[in-house]
Design an enzyme around this catalytic site. Structure first.
Site, PDB file in Angstrom:
ATOM      1  N   PHE A  66       0.864  -1.191   0.000  1.00  0.00           N
ATOM      2  CA  PHE A  66       0.000   0.000   0.000  1.00  0.00           C
ATOM      3  C   PHE A  66       0.893   1.230   0.000  1.00  0.00           C
ATOM      4  O   PHE A  66       1.733   1.402   0.880  1.00  0.00           O
ATOM      5  CB  PHE A  66      -0.921   0.033   1.219  1.00  0.00           C
ATOM      6  N   LYS A  81       3.138  10.253   8.442  1.00  0.00           N
ATOM      7  CA  LYS A  81       2.511   9.751   9.668  1.00  0.00           C
ATOM      8  C   LYS A  81       3.183  10.277  10.939  1.00  0.00           C
ATOM      9  O   LYS A  81       2.981  11.412  11.322  1.00  0.00           O
ATOM     10  CB  LYS A  81       2.444   8.229   9.629  1.00  0.00           C
ATOM     11  N   ASP A 103       9.389   2.716   1.152  1.00  0.00           N
ATOM     12  CA  ASP A 103       8.239   3.430   1.711  1.00  0.00           C
ATOM     13  C   ASP A 103       8.229   3.187   3.217  1.00  0.00           C
ATOM     14  O   ASP A 103       7.871   2.115   3.685  1.00  0.00           O
ATOM     15  CB  ASP A 103       6.961   2.908   1.049  1.00  0.00           C
TER      16      ASP A 103
END
Length: 384
Positions: A122, A235, A207
């Site tokens: 993702f 985040k 990532d």
């Protein structure tokens, strides 16, 4: 009737305040928050150093545009490059934006088009990030995807060996697949990915939107496993303040010159105040080691208390990123945990994902284990 597009399958729960690892709903009920805004509030709600840094910046300057030098950006970038492989940073507003920047940079620097990603990965929901995501359900309904992405099985060394050609711009991977089920990449797989990039003459993009900024007990989860060319972050980088970053090696700097990329709000002084406060906290001597030790303790306790339950198939993860694989749909268990005062997430259909604040206490971890054990035991008995 809501005036919002119904793009989220929202729970019937509205939170009104939070402090540390705890939140409270509209009825005053308290919950132990082991979601942390999906690994965003990694230092807990209302973390004082971040709160104070942003409050101080509010009285100075909010936004000026990247036409001007922004001192706070330089300071935040220096902290990141001083403690990582990178020599340059591009600031944006989210993980998806950071991944967009990484995809653009890889293609521009190499002059090649194809990027390899992995099944169940993702990388975000913008068009390029969605195309990079190895989950068909994320891409369904949006027509033809951005071309030149190839998807391989995660953790399979043979699949990397089969890559051939001079058309690859990058291999893009997560060190631990978060949305894909909290699946760690093996050391062998990560090493092989780096070797494959060298063999193909392409870049390695890691990532770290979910795994980075202390979540696994290291500043970045790839450390000691593989050296990337590009890392993306978001985040936990702002502990709740919207911010993303793309970090790159020095050889990539000539490929991202004026006019090649930009972000109106990226790197604004408020976000940079939050980033600096977060980094200064987690880079304190001993902090990350404590996260690693606490995470290992948490996993050991979870395994010990659930090892006799046949419904628990596996507990895996690193640091404060933990997945509990259940032998059926986890949605019902997650709902009951919520009723019992513990907030957790799914990761795929069968995995319960735990993302507590990385500075939560041992006692809060013990409470989470106790609630999990009680609910899982009840579910196991009900199925007999």
């Amino acid at each position: 009737m809501s005036s919002l597009f119904p793009t989220y399958a929202r729970w019937d729960l509205t939170l009104t305040e939070g402090k540390g690892a705890w939140v409270k709903d509209t009825n005053g009920k308290e919950y132990l928050d082991f979601i942390s805004g999906i690994a965003v509030c990694s230092l807990g709600h209302q973390f004082e150093p971040v709160k104070n840094a942003v409050a101080a910046q509010l009285d100075k300057l909010w936004h000026v545009s990247n036409l001007f030098g922004i001192e706070q950006q330089e300071q935040a970038a220096a902290l990141l490059t001083e403690h990582s492989f990178a020599e340059a940073v591009f600031f944006c507003n989210s993980g998806a934006e950071a991944n967009e920047a990484a995809i653009k940079l890889a293609r521009k620097h190499t002059g090649k088009g194809t990027i390899v990603t992995f099944h169940q990965s993702f990388h975000g929901r913008t068009f390029a990030a969605m195309a990079a995501t190895g989950q068909e359900k994320v891409r369904t309904g949006f027509g033809e995807m951005l071309p030149s992405f190839e998807y391989l099985p995660y953790n399979h060394l043979d699949a990397l060996d089969e890559l051939e050609g001079d058309h690859y711009a990058a291999i893009m991977l997560e060190v631990i697949q978060g949305e894909g089920g909290v699946v760690p990449g093996s050391d062998e797989f990560l090493k092989k990915a780096g070797e494959t990039c060298k063999r193909l003459g392409c870049l390695l993009i890691v990532d770290e939107v979910q795994t980075g900024i202390g979540r696994t007990g290291k500043l970045f989860a790839h450390e000691g496993k593989v050296t990337p060319d590009i890392v993306t972050s978001a985040k936990g980088l702002g502990n709740g303040f919207p911010v993303g970053a793309m970090l790159g090696s020095g050889e990539l700097i000539p490929s991202f010159q004026p006019g090649s990329h930009g972000s109106t709000f990226g790197g604004n002084p408020l976000a940079m105040a939050a980033v600096q406060a977060v980094l200064k906290t987690i880079l304190q001597p001993g902090f990350l080691e404590t996260v690693k030790e606490k995470g290992a303790h948490f996993i050991r306790e979870l395994k010990k208390e659930t090892e006799e339950l046949p419904s628990v198939l596996e507990i895996r993860g690193q640091g404060m990123m933990i997945g509990l694989e259940y032998d059926g749909p986890a949605a019902g268990v997650i709902a009951e945990l919520r009723e019992n005062g513990l907030l957790v997430l799914p990761a795929g259909e069968n995995v319960i994902r735990l993302l507590p604040p990385i500075n939560c206490t041992y006692e809060e971890c013990r409470m989470a284990v106790s609630i999990l054990k009680t609910v899982l035991e009840a579910h196991s008995k009900a199925r007999i």
